[in-house]
Write a protein that holds these residues in place. Structure first.
Motif, PDB file in Angstrom:
ATOM      1  N   PHE A 199      -5.075   7.454  -1.770  1.00  0.00           N
ATOM      2  CA  PHE A 199      -4.761   8.859  -2.049  1.00  0.00           C
ATOM      3  C   PHE A 199      -5.774   9.807  -1.430  1.00  0.00           C
ATOM      4  CE2 PHE A 199      -7.687   7.568  -5.372  1.00  0.00           C
ATOM      5  CZ  PHE A 199      -8.473   8.696  -5.616  1.00  0.00           C
ATOM      6  N   THR A 200      -5.353  11.059  -1.285  1.00  0.00           N
ATOM      7  CA  THR A 200      -6.256  12.168  -0.975  1.00  0.00           C
ATOM      8  C   THR A 200      -6.059  13.220  -2.056  1.00  0.00           C
ATOM      9  OG1 THR A 200      -4.610  13.253   0.414  1.00  0.00           O
ATOM     10  CG2 THR A 200      -6.154  11.821   1.532  1.00  0.00           C
ATOM     11  N   GLY A 201      -7.062  14.060  -2.238  1.00  0.00           N
ATOM     12  CA  GLY A 201      -7.004  15.067  -3.288  1.00  0.00           C
ATOM     13  C   GLY A 201      -7.161  14.428  -4.659  1.00  0.00           C
ATOM     14  N   GLY A 202      -7.444  15.257  -5.665  1.00  0.00           N
ATOM     15  CA  GLY A 202      -7.577  14.722  -7.003  1.00  0.00           C
ATOM     16  C   GLY A 202      -8.764  13.778  -7.133  1.00  0.00           C
ATOM     17  N   SER A 203      -8.674  12.849  -8.054  1.00  0.00           N
ATOM     18  CA  SER A 203      -9.742  11.875  -8.312  1.00  0.00           C
ATOM     19  C   SER A 203      -9.100  10.624  -8.882  1.00  0.00           C
ATOM     20  CB  SER A 203     -10.733  12.438  -9.336  1.00  0.00           C
ATOM     21  OG  SER A 203     -10.081  12.618 -10.595  1.00  0.00           O
ATOM     22  N   GLN A 204      -9.882   9.550  -8.965  1.00  0.00           N
ATOM     23  CA  GLN A 204      -9.388   8.310  -9.576  1.00  0.00           C
ATOM     24  C   GLN A 204      -8.818   8.581 -10.971  1.00  0.00           C
ATOM     25  OE1 GLN A 204     -10.202   4.947  -8.273  1.00  0.00           O
ATOM     26  NE2 GLN A 204      -9.456   3.779 -10.012  1.00  0.00           N
ATOM     27  N   GLU A 205      -9.539   9.384 -11.768  1.00  0.00           N
ATOM     28  CA  GLU A 205      -9.108   9.660 -13.144  1.00  0.00           C
ATOM     29  C   GLU A 205      -7.777  10.406 -13.159  1.00  0.00           C
ATOM     30  OE1 GLU A 205     -13.174   8.635 -12.897  1.00  0.00           O
ATOM     31  OE2 GLU A 205     -12.199  10.354 -11.948  1.00  0.00           O
ATOM     32  N   ILE A 209       0.856  -1.187   0.000  1.00  0.00           N
ATOM     33  CA  ILE A 209       0.000   0.000   0.000  1.00  0.00           C
ATOM     34  C   ILE A 209       0.891   1.236   0.000  1.00  0.00           C
ATOM     35  CG2 ILE A 209      -1.670   1.342   1.340  1.00  0.00           C
ATOM     36  CD1 ILE A 209      -2.708  -1.319   2.461  1.00  0.00           C
ATOM     37  N   VAL A 210       0.615   2.160  -0.900  1.00  0.00           N
ATOM     38  CA  VAL A 210       1.353   3.421  -0.967  1.00  0.00           C
ATOM     39  C   VAL A 210       0.394   4.558  -0.626  1.00  0.00           C
ATOM     40  CG1 VAL A 210       2.777   4.937  -2.389  1.00  0.00           C
ATOM     41  CG2 VAL A 210       2.785   2.460  -2.823  1.00  0.00           C
ATOM     42  N   PHE A 211       0.724   5.314   0.408  1.00  0.00           N
ATOM     43  CA  PHE A 211      -0.074   6.489   0.788  1.00  0.00           C
ATOM     44  C   PHE A 211       0.518   7.729   0.122  1.00  0.00           C
ATOM     45  CE2 PHE A 211      -2.836   6.173   4.845  1.00  0.00           C
ATOM     46  CZ  PHE A 211      -3.389   4.978   4.405  1.00  0.00           C
ATOM     47  N   THR A 212      -0.331   8.473  -0.583  1.00  0.00           N
ATOM     48  CA  THR A 212       0.134   9.720  -1.178  1.00  0.00           C
ATOM     49  C   THR A 212      -1.051  10.651  -1.365  1.00  0.00           C
ATOM     50  OG1 THR A 212       1.545  10.659  -2.909  1.00  0.00           O
ATOM     51  CG2 THR A 212      -0.065   9.004  -3.611  1.00  0.00           C
ATOM     52  N   ARG A 213      -0.772  11.816  -1.938  1.00  0.00           N
ATOM     53  CA  ARG A 213      -1.849  12.740  -2.287  1.00  0.00           C
ATOM     54  C   ARG A 213      -1.596  13.283  -3.674  1.00  0.00           C
ATOM     55  NH1 ARG A 213      -3.790  16.922   0.304  1.00  0.00           N
ATOM     56  NH2 ARG A 213      -3.488  16.162   2.406  1.00  0.00           N
ATOM     57  N   TYR A 214      -2.667  13.737  -4.318  1.00  0.00           N
ATOM     58  CA  TYR A 214      -2.502  14.318  -5.638  1.00  0.00           C
ATOM     59  C   TYR A 214      -1.689  15.607  -5.506  1.00  0.00           C
ATOM     60  CZ  TYR A 214      -3.523  15.690 -10.394  1.00  0.00           C
ATOM     61  OH  TYR A 214      -3.395  16.044 -11.706  1.00  0.00           O
ATOM     62  N   PRO A 215      -0.695  15.837  -6.376  1.00  0.00           N
ATOM     63  CA  PRO A 215       0.223  16.972  -6.192  1.00  0.00           C
ATOM     64  C   PRO A 215      -0.386  18.309  -6.610  1.00  0.00           C
ATOM     65  CG  PRO A 215       0.833  15.743  -8.153  1.00  0.00           C
ATOM     66  CD  PRO A 215      -0.293  14.984  -7.504  1.00  0.00           C
ATOM     67  N   ILE A 271      -2.239  -0.021 -11.597  1.00  0.00           N
ATOM     68  CA  ILE A 271      -2.283  -0.236 -10.150  1.00  0.00           C
ATOM     69  C   ILE A 271      -3.679   0.131  -9.651  1.00  0.00           C
ATOM     70  CG2 ILE A 271       0.111  -0.077  -9.363  1.00  0.00           C
ATOM     71  CD1 ILE A 271       0.058   2.809  -9.399  1.00  0.00           C
ATOM     72  N   PHE A 272      -4.008  -0.326  -8.455  1.00  0.00           N
ATOM     73  CA  PHE A 272      -5.326  -0.072  -7.869  1.00  0.00           C
ATOM     74  C   PHE A 272      -5.293   1.232  -7.084  1.00  0.00           C
ATOM     75  CE2 PHE A 272      -4.890  -4.643  -8.328  1.00  0.00           C
ATOM     76  CZ  PHE A 272      -6.068  -5.007  -8.950  1.00  0.00           C
ATOM     77  N   TYR A 273      -6.426   1.900  -7.016  1.00  0.00           N
ATOM     78  CA  TYR A 273      -6.528   3.164  -6.279  1.00  0.00           C
ATOM     79  C   TYR A 273      -7.691   3.104  -5.295  1.00  0.00           C
ATOM     80  CZ  TYR A 273      -3.374   4.942  -9.843  1.00  0.00           C
ATOM     81  OH  TYR A 273      -2.289   5.118 -10.658  1.00  0.00           O
ATOM     82  N   GLN A 274      -7.473   3.701  -4.130  1.00  0.00           N
ATOM     83  CA  GLN A 274      -8.508   3.825  -3.102  1.00  0.00           C
ATOM     84  C   GLN A 274      -8.411   5.214  -2.501  1.00  0.00           C
ATOM     85  OE1 GLN A 274     -10.792   1.814  -1.737  1.00  0.00           O
ATOM     86  NE2 GLN A 274     -10.298  -0.267  -2.379  1.00  0.00           N
TER      87      GLN A 274
END
Length: 202
Positions: A60-66, A6-12, A76-79
């Motif tokens: 992730f936080t911020g942004g969207s799946q797209e 699992i990788v935790f990040t946010r949209y830049p 990769i999978f996104y949540q």
């Protein structure tokens, strides 16, 4: 597959990313640094995926799946991360993973340029015989945590974002009689003084 990274990040997004570095780098510069660090981490994760049967999932936080797929790829999978403090976010990610039948889960952030595929592999290998694996960060936190079963207590009552995180987590683990393995200590990039370890030219 029995292993998940699992990788935790946010949209830049400028102004919402790496805010402690904005005084030095500016909003755009801080977001760009976060983007580069995340891309480096994902590159290492994909290298690892080439060598073992592994799910890679980005929370992730911020942004969207797209937006995330356009940035980091759709292989990769996104949540979305749940709301709450870091402990709640991590606990939810681990619980969901173990509930889906995964047997070993390793969670990382994207602030640690020294974290490579070999260290990630070592974390999974340590979980063969240990309950918990931790990658200590030099600032008193940790850059990696791995478990082979869900242990909600390890995420409770921690002063997140302080130099106490690792020590508090280890104390809880000792109380629970968990067998712990440690990876090499690494520096992460959170504050202006951390920038000296980078070779991005900042």
């Amino acid at each position: 597959m029995k292993e998940k990274l699992i990788v935790f990040t946010r949209y830049p997004e400028a102004g919402k990313t790496k805010t402690r570095l904005i005084p030095v780098l500016g909003k755009e510069g801080a977001a760009k640094l976060h983007q580069q660090l995340t891309e480096g981490t994902i590159s290492q994760a994909k290298q690892l995926k080439n060598t073992r049967q592994l799910f890679v999932e980005v929370y992730f936080t911020g942004g969207s799946q797209e937006l995330m797929e356009a940035w980091l790829g759709n292989d990769i999978f996104y949540q979305n991360q749940v709301t709450g403090d870091l402990g709640l976010k991590m606990a939810a990610a681990f619980e969901m993973s173990f509930n889906s039948g995964v047997e070993k889960v390793v969670l990382i952030g994207t602030d640690c340029p020294g974290l490579n595929a070999d260290l990630m592999a070592k974390a999974f290998n340590e979980l063969e015989g240990q309950d918990l694996v931790l990658g200590p960060a030099l600032d008193g936190g940790y850059y990696l945590i791995g478990l082979r079963r869900f242990v909600p207590e390890i995420f409770m009552g921690i002063n997140w974002g302080t130099a106490e995180v690792l020590a508090q987590s280890v104390a809880i683990a000792h109380n629970l009689k968990l067998a712990i393995a440690y990876l090499s200590p690494l520096a992460d990039i959170d504050r202006p003084e951390d920038l000296s370890i980078l070779d991005f030219g900042y």
